[in-house]
Design a protein around this motif. Structure first.
Motif, PDB file in Angstrom:
ATOM      1  N   ASP A 130       0.801  -1.230   0.000  1.00 51.62           N
ATOM      2  CA  ASP A 130       0.000   0.000   0.000  1.00 51.62           C
ATOM      3  C   ASP A 130       0.825   1.268   0.000  1.00 51.62           C
ATOM      4  N   ALA A 131       2.071   1.201   0.433  1.00 52.79           N
ATOM      5  CA  ALA A 131       2.935   2.375   0.507  1.00 52.79           C
ATOM      6  C   ALA A 131       4.383   1.911   0.416  1.00 52.79           C
ATOM      7  N   VAL A 132       5.243   2.803  -0.062  1.00 50.47           N
ATOM      8  CA  VAL A 132       6.642   2.446  -0.281  1.00 50.47           C
ATOM      9  C   VAL A 132       7.545   3.416   0.482  1.00 50.47           C
ATOM     10  N   GLY A 133       8.430   2.851   1.293  1.00 48.97           N
ATOM     11  CA  GLY A 133       9.476   3.629   1.936  1.00 48.97           C
ATOM     12  C   GLY A 133      10.724   3.558   1.088  1.00 48.97           C
ATOM     13  N   ILE A 134      11.264   4.707   0.699  1.00 52.55           N
ATOM     14  CA  ILE A 134      12.363   4.766  -0.272  1.00 52.55           C
ATOM     15  C   ILE A 134      13.628   5.294   0.401  1.00 52.55           C
ATOM     16  N   GLY A 135      14.700   4.529   0.298  1.00 52.42           N
ATOM     17  CA  GLY A 135      15.946   5.016   0.854  1.00 52.42           C
ATOM     18  C   GLY A 135      16.922   3.892   1.161  1.00 52.42           C
ATOM     19  N   ALA A 141      10.274   9.122   1.807  1.00 53.54           N
ATOM     20  CA  ALA A 141      11.735   9.094   1.747  1.00 53.54           C
ATOM     21  C   ALA A 141      12.311   8.940   3.142  1.00 53.54           C
ATOM     22  N   VAL A 142      13.406   8.196   3.245  1.00 50.01           N
ATOM     23  CA  VAL A 142      14.074   8.002   4.521  1.00 50.01           C
ATOM     24  C   VAL A 142      15.582   8.056   4.302  1.00 50.01           C
ATOM     25  N   GLY A 143      16.287   8.549   5.302  1.00 47.85           N
ATOM     26  CA  GLY A 143      17.745   8.572   5.248  1.00 47.85           C
ATOM     27  C   GLY A 143      18.295   9.966   5.043  1.00 47.85           C
ATOM     28  N   GLY A 144      18.753  10.578   6.129  1.00 44.80           N
ATOM     29  CA  GLY A 144      19.381  11.886   6.030  1.00 44.80           C
ATOM     30  C   GLY A 144      18.427  13.053   5.937  1.00 44.80           C
ATOM     31  N   VAL A 145      17.173  12.854   6.335  1.00 43.75           N
ATOM     32  CA  VAL A 145      16.202  13.948   6.299  1.00 43.75           C
ATOM     33  C   VAL A 145      16.510  14.936   7.422  1.00 43.75           C
ATOM     34  N   THR A 146      16.704  16.190   7.068  1.00 38.41           N
ATOM     35  CA  THR A 146      16.906  17.255   8.049  1.00 38.41           C
ATOM     36  C   THR A 146      16.020  18.434   7.667  1.00 38.41           C
ATOM     37  N   VAL A 147      15.802  19.311   8.618  1.00 41.54           N
ATOM     38  CA  VAL A 147      15.009  20.512   8.351  1.00 41.54           C
ATOM     39  C   VAL A 147      15.665  21.339   7.255  1.00 41.54           C
ATOM     40  N   GLU A 148      17.003  21.384   7.275  1.00 38.99           N
ATOM     41  CA  GLU A 148      17.735  22.244   6.344  1.00 38.99           C
ATOM     42  C   GLU A 148      17.591  21.806   4.893  1.00 38.99           C
ATOM     43  N   VAL A 166       8.013  13.171  -3.814  1.00 35.93           N
ATOM     44  CA  VAL A 166       7.692  12.214  -2.760  1.00 35.93           C
ATOM     45  C   VAL A 166       6.575  12.763  -1.870  1.00 35.93           C
ATOM     46  N   ASP A 167       5.725  11.873  -1.378  1.00 37.99           N
ATOM     47  CA  ASP A 167       4.587  12.309  -0.555  1.00 37.99           C
ATOM     48  C   ASP A 167       4.994  12.713   0.853  1.00 37.99           C
ATOM     49  N   GLY A 168       5.996  12.031   1.405  1.00 40.30           N
ATOM     50  CA  GLY A 168       6.357  12.299   2.792  1.00 40.30           C
ATOM     51  C   GLY A 168       7.809  11.986   3.070  1.00 40.30           C
ATOM     52  N   VAL A 169       8.221  12.317   4.294  1.00 40.15           N
ATOM     53  CA  VAL A 169       9.586  12.028   4.741  1.00 40.15           C
ATOM     54  C   VAL A 169       9.526  11.302   6.074  1.00 40.15           C
ATOM     55  N   SER A 170      10.418  10.313   6.223  1.00 43.20           N
ATOM     56  CA  SER A 170      10.535   9.566   7.477  1.00 43.20           C
ATOM     57  C   SER A 170      11.737  10.076   8.248  1.00 43.20           C
ATOM     58  N   VAL A 171      11.552  10.283   9.531  1.00 43.02           N
ATOM     59  CA  VAL A 171      12.605  10.876  10.345  1.00 43.02           C
ATOM     60  C   VAL A 171      12.769  10.078  11.628  1.00 43.02           C
ATOM     61  N   VAL A 172      14.033   9.806  11.983  1.00 45.48           N
ATOM     62  CA  VAL A 172      14.342   9.117  13.235  1.00 45.48           C
ATOM     63  C   VAL A 172      15.107  10.066  14.149  1.00 45.48           C
ATOM     64  N   SER A 173      16.394  10.246  13.876  1.00 44.98           N
ATOM     65  CA  SER A 173      17.257  10.984  14.806  1.00 44.98           C
ATOM     66  C   SER A 173      16.958  12.473  14.854  1.00 44.98           C
ATOM     67  N   ALA A 174      16.406  13.042  13.783  1.00 45.07           N
ATOM     68  CA  ALA A 174      16.062  14.470  13.827  1.00 45.07           C
ATOM     69  C   ALA A 174      15.019  14.748  14.904  1.00 45.07           C
ATOM     70  N   PHE A 175      14.249  13.716  15.280  1.00 42.43           N
ATOM     71  CA  PHE A 175      13.325  13.838  16.403  1.00 42.43           C
ATOM     72  C   PHE A 175      13.964  13.388  17.713  1.00 42.43           C
ATOM     73  N   SER A 176      14.556  12.199  17.727  1.00 45.78           N
ATOM     74  CA  SER A 176      15.028  11.636  18.994  1.00 45.78           C
ATOM     75  C   SER A 176      16.180  12.428  19.590  1.00 45.78           C
ATOM     76  N   LYS A 177      16.951  13.130  18.749  1.00 50.81           N
ATOM     77  CA  LYS A 177      18.087  13.903  19.250  1.00 50.81           C
ATOM     78  C   LYS A 177      17.760  15.373  19.473  1.00 50.81           C
TER      79      LYS A 177
END
Length: 218
Positions: free
Chosen positions: A128-133, A168-175, A185-196
């Motif tokens: 149903d959806a694809v995570g790219i990265g 999209a996932v991998g290296g997403v930052t606000v900048e 791409v419809d959206g971005v996946s973020v891990v460390s930009a939130f947890s850190k």
């Protein structure tokens, strides 16, 4: 038919291991949701089965109160147990056909794609959806991540997966997040930009505003 709309994949928080958060895991996620996160994936590589369930159930309750869908990483049984809206699996995990047999049509199945060949092989009757990265190097948060594909690689796969929600996932930052959204791409996946971050809500707000600017939704 997909349970979630493409716009619900816009700002996609993937949880880090709970020990990596400053303070309470759930409070950090809640702050990000308040800032504009549209979907949360529970990914936890350090907890045992009982703790996984208890943490995921707490997260499920908090998100449901706020109208935000939950995705569970790699564990269809856990996704069913907490009544999640989606489950996400990677190329080395349980295949989509097995996941679909487990969950039926009650939730979305997200599938990781790391190259154009994998994108061409996506079975749209199952996925149903694809995570790219990873778009940029993601080994800081995922030691076994594939090689980075860059923005050109992301744009190619978005085109190949036209008609499916793409994240999209991998290296997403606000900048640099606007450059991600310019690929279509419809959206971005973020891990460390939130947890850190000391201010996860502000991060979520900035990502959502960038998407609106690029897609002329403001």
């Amino acid at each position: 038919m997909s349970v979630l709309a493409p716009e619900q994949y816009a700002v996609y928080l993937i949880t880090d291991n709970p020990s990596r958060y400053a303070g309470d895991f759930l409070e950090n996620v809640e702050a990000a949701v308040a800032g504009g996160v549209t979907l949360v994936q529970y990914r936890d590589k350090e907890s045992d089965g009982r703790r996984l369930y208890e943490r995921c159930l707490r997260l499920r309750r908090m998100l449901r109160e706020r109208g935000i869908p939950l995705c569970v990483n790699n564990l269809p049984g856990l996704a069913l147990a907490v009544d999640a809206e989606a489950v996400h699996v990677g190329q080395e995990d349980m295949p989509p056909e097995a996941v679909r047999r487990a969950v039926g049509r009650r939730m979305d199945i997200g599938w990781s794609v790391t190259c154009a060949a994998e994108a061409r092989a996506v079975d749209r009757s199952l996925v149903d959806a694809v995570g790219i990265g990873p778009v940029f190097d993601a080994r800081a948060t995922k030691a076994d991540a594939a090689d980075a594909m860059g923005l050109a690689g992301l744009e190619e796969i978005v085109r190949l997966c036209s008609g499916l929600p793409t994240v999209a996932v991998g290296g997403v930052t606000v900048e640099r997040v606007e450059s991600f959204f310019r690929t279509g791409v419809d959206g971005v996946s973020v891990v460390s930009a939130f947890s850190k971050s000391e201010h996860p809500g502000a991060v979520a707000q900035a990502l959502l505003e960038a998407r609106k600017r690029v897609k002329n939704l403001a």
